[in-house]
Design a protein around this motif. Structure first.
Motif, mmCIF file in Angstrom:
data_model
loop_
_atom_site.group_PDB
_atom_site.id
_atom_site.type_symbol
_atom_site.label_atom_id
_atom_site.label_comp_id
_atom_site.label_asym_id
_atom_site.label_seq_id
_atom_site.Cartn_x
_atom_site.Cartn_y
_atom_site.Cartn_z
ATOM 1 N N ALA A 114 0.833 -1.200 0.000
ATOM 2 C CA ALA A 114 0.000 0.000 0.000
ATOM 3 C C ALA A 114 0.864 1.245 0.000
ATOM 4 O O ALA A 114 2.046 1.206 0.357
ATOM 5 C CB ALA A 114 -0.938 -0.005 1.210
ATOM 6 N N ALA A 115 0.259 2.356 -0.368
ATOM 7 C CA ALA A 115 0.968 3.636 -0.427
ATOM 8 C C ALA A 115 1.378 4.091 0.962
ATOM 9 O O ALA A 115 0.589 4.026 1.908
ATOM 10 C CB ALA A 115 0.076 4.686 -1.084
ATOM 11 N N GLY A 116 2.620 4.565 1.085
ATOM 12 C CA GLY A 116 3.127 5.045 2.360
ATOM 13 C C GLY A 116 2.974 6.545 2.495
ATOM 14 O O GLY A 116 3.196 7.299 1.539
ATOM 15 N N LEU A 117 2.616 6.984 3.685
ATOM 16 C CA LEU A 117 2.411 8.403 3.939
ATOM 17 C C LEU A 117 3.713 9.194 3.815
ATOM 18 O O LEU A 117 3.770 10.246 3.160
ATOM 19 C CB LEU A 117 1.823 8.596 5.333
ATOM 20 C CG LEU A 117 1.730 10.037 5.842
ATOM 21 C CD1 LEU A 117 0.860 10.881 4.931
ATOM 22 C CD2 LEU A 117 1.236 10.067 7.276
ATOM 23 N N VAL A 126 9.328 0.068 0.431
ATOM 24 C CA VAL A 126 9.483 -0.118 -1.010
ATOM 25 C C VAL A 126 9.629 1.242 -1.674
ATOM 26 O O VAL A 126 8.883 2.176 -1.363
ATOM 27 C CB VAL A 126 8.268 -0.866 -1.598
ATOM 28 C CG1 VAL A 126 8.428 -1.045 -3.115
ATOM 29 C CG2 VAL A 126 8.085 -2.220 -0.910
ATOM 30 N N ARG A 127 10.605 1.353 -2.567
ATOM 31 C CA ARG A 127 10.897 2.613 -3.254
ATOM 32 C C ARG A 127 11.268 3.682 -2.241
ATOM 33 O O ARG A 127 10.727 4.777 -2.230
ATOM 34 C CB ARG A 127 9.712 3.028 -4.117
ATOM 35 C CG ARG A 127 9.505 2.127 -5.332
ATOM 36 C CD ARG A 127 8.109 2.154 -5.879
ATOM 37 N NE ARG A 127 7.687 3.501 -6.264
ATOM 38 C CZ ARG A 127 6.416 3.806 -6.553
ATOM 39 N NH1 ARG A 127 5.495 2.875 -6.481
ATOM 40 N NH2 ARG A 127 6.099 5.031 -6.899
ATOM 41 N N VAL A 151 9.688 6.728 5.382
ATOM 42 C CA VAL A 151 9.946 7.589 4.226
ATOM 43 C C VAL A 151 9.738 6.843 2.902
ATOM 44 O O VAL A 151 9.986 7.408 1.836
ATOM 45 C CB VAL A 151 11.370 8.177 4.269
ATOM 46 C CG1 VAL A 151 11.522 9.069 5.486
ATOM 47 C CG2 VAL A 151 12.440 7.088 4.264
ATOM 48 N N ALA A 152 9.276 5.612 2.964
ATOM 49 C CA ALA A 152 9.095 4.816 1.749
ATOM 50 C C ALA A 152 7.851 5.252 0.988
ATOM 51 O O ALA A 152 6.836 5.628 1.577
ATOM 52 C CB ALA A 152 8.993 3.335 2.109
ATOM 53 N N THR A 153 7.917 5.183 -0.325
ATOM 54 C CA THR A 153 6.760 5.489 -1.157
ATOM 55 C C THR A 153 5.663 4.462 -0.961
ATOM 56 O O THR A 153 4.477 4.789 -0.987
ATOM 57 C CB THR A 153 7.170 5.540 -2.639
ATOM 58 O OG1 THR A 153 8.151 6.564 -2.823
ATOM 59 C CG2 THR A 153 5.974 5.833 -3.537
ATOM 60 N N GLN A 154 6.058 3.208 -0.788
ATOM 61 C CA GLN A 154 5.106 2.136 -0.530
ATOM 62 C C GLN A 154 5.596 1.299 0.654
ATOM 63 O O GLN A 154 6.801 1.274 0.960
ATOM 64 C CB GLN A 154 4.956 1.221 -1.749
ATOM 65 C CG GLN A 154 4.271 1.875 -2.938
ATOM 66 C CD GLN A 154 4.198 0.915 -4.115
ATOM 67 O OE1 GLN A 154 5.194 0.362 -4.563
ATOM 68 N NE2 GLN A 154 2.991 0.718 -4.630
ATOM 69 N N LEU A 155 4.652 0.615 1.286
ATOM 70 C CA LEU A 155 4.972 -0.282 2.393
ATOM 71 C C LEU A 155 4.450 -1.668 2.069
ATOM 72 O O LEU A 155 3.319 -1.823 1.581
ATOM 73 C CB LEU A 155 4.342 0.228 3.692
ATOM 74 C CG LEU A 155 4.902 1.550 4.207
ATOM 75 C CD1 LEU A 155 3.969 2.155 5.244
ATOM 76 C CD2 LEU A 155 6.307 1.356 4.789
ATOM 77 N N HIS A 156 5.288 -2.657 2.336
ATOM 78 C CA HIS A 156 4.891 -4.044 2.104
ATOM 79 C C HIS A 156 4.860 -4.781 3.421
ATOM 80 O O HIS A 156 5.829 -4.736 4.193
ATOM 81 C CB HIS A 156 5.877 -4.740 1.165
ATOM 82 C CG HIS A 156 5.501 -6.154 0.842
ATOM 83 N ND1 HIS A 156 6.189 -7.242 1.331
ATOM 84 C CD2 HIS A 156 4.480 -6.658 0.121
ATOM 85 C CE1 HIS A 156 5.626 -8.345 0.887
ATOM 86 N NE2 HIS A 156 4.585 -8.022 0.160
ATOM 87 N N VAL A 157 3.725 -5.414 3.707
ATOM 88 C CA VAL A 157 3.580 -6.212 4.925
ATOM 89 C C VAL A 157 3.335 -7.659 4.519
ATOM 90 O O VAL A 157 2.419 -7.947 3.730
ATOM 91 C CB VAL A 157 2.417 -5.704 5.804
ATOM 92 C CG1 VAL A 157 2.306 -6.564 7.075
ATOM 93 C CG2 VAL A 157 2.628 -4.249 6.178
#
Length: 262
Positions: free
Chosen positions: A150-153, A212-213, A250-256
């Protein structure tokens, strides 16, 4: 996903693509999770559900590994492209596209019918993220793997600030959904704590969290495209930073990565 392994016969390995910057971390983590599931299930072919899987960026490569993949997506055009892509890759017999979405998931697929569920780029757009994720976990067999992206804040805040939009960056920080304004194309963003809370609340245990990113969206494209070895070095840097909690914010996306409770 990373490019295929080098061909035999001493050929020069293919150069990684720019697209691999967006998927390499997730792909590596997902492959490892599926390998563990294969051993636990005692089979070399898993049933995988890809919610919102679109044209098959993950589904087709997973089918190429021998797994059976069902893609649920609301777009008929995406599903048509998925069918064509699977046929071109020679895996049409292992990829099934179904029109639908995670909110009405069990109108089109069975509960507890899958060894792994991908929920990539979905929670940002559903009306009720907790309900959508709960349905995704309910589709898993006990011990099945959940891959949530999902998109990270934090990544969005930094991107707006670096672009000189300081008011929008501050707006995203204070907005309940992490939006920087009315023109923001992403309806919702998350912190790592929010995503892990959703995963545990849906009935799964959190196995790992990855950024991620972290750097990929901040590095000038001309540098990556023209500097010898820059892309390969950036891929290694992304992989090294992905598991470090300091970079999750600070990641653009987060993977769980999660596992359904037995």
């Amino acid at each position: 996903m990373p490019d295929p392994s080098p061909a035999s016969g001493g050929e020069t390995p293919p150069r990684p693509s720019r697209a691999s910057l967006r998927t390499s971390v997730v792909w590596e983590v997902l492959q490892e999770a599926l390998d563990r599931r294969v051993k636990a299930a005692g089979t070399d072919r898993l049933d995988v559900l890809d919610t919102g899987g679109g044209t098959g960026n993950f589904a087709v490569p997973l089918a190429g590994l021998g797994h059976r993949v069902t893609v649920v997506d609301p777009s008929p055009n995406a599903l048509f492209a998925l069918e064509r892509r699977a046929a071109e890759a020679g895996v049409a017999d292992r990829v099934r596209g179904v029109q639908g979405d995670v909110s009405g998931l069990f109108d089109v697929v069975d509960r507890a019918g899958y060894d792994a569920v991908l929920c990539h780029g979905v929670l940002e757009y559903v009306d009720d993220p907790a309900d959508g994720l709960r349905k995704a976990v309910e589709a898993l067999r006990p011990g099945g793997a959940l891959s949530l992206l999902a998109a990270g804040l934090g990544g969005a805040v930094i991107a707006r600030a670096l672009a000189g939009h300081f008011g929008e960056a501050r707006q995203a920080l204070g907005d309940p959904d992490g939006r920087w304004g009315a023109g923001d194309p992403v309806p919702r963003r998350f912190t790592a704590d929010q995503l892990t809370g959703l995963v545990t609340g849906a009935g799964a245990e959190v196995s790992a969290v990855h950024g991620v990113r972290v750097f990929a969206d901040l590095v000038p494209g001309v540098l990556v495209d023209t500097e010898p070895g820059a892309l390969e070095a950036l891929l290694k840097l992304e992989a090294a930073a992905a598991e470090l909690a300091a970079f999750h914010s600070v990641a653009t996306q987060l993977h769980v990565l999660g596992e359904k409770r037995a």
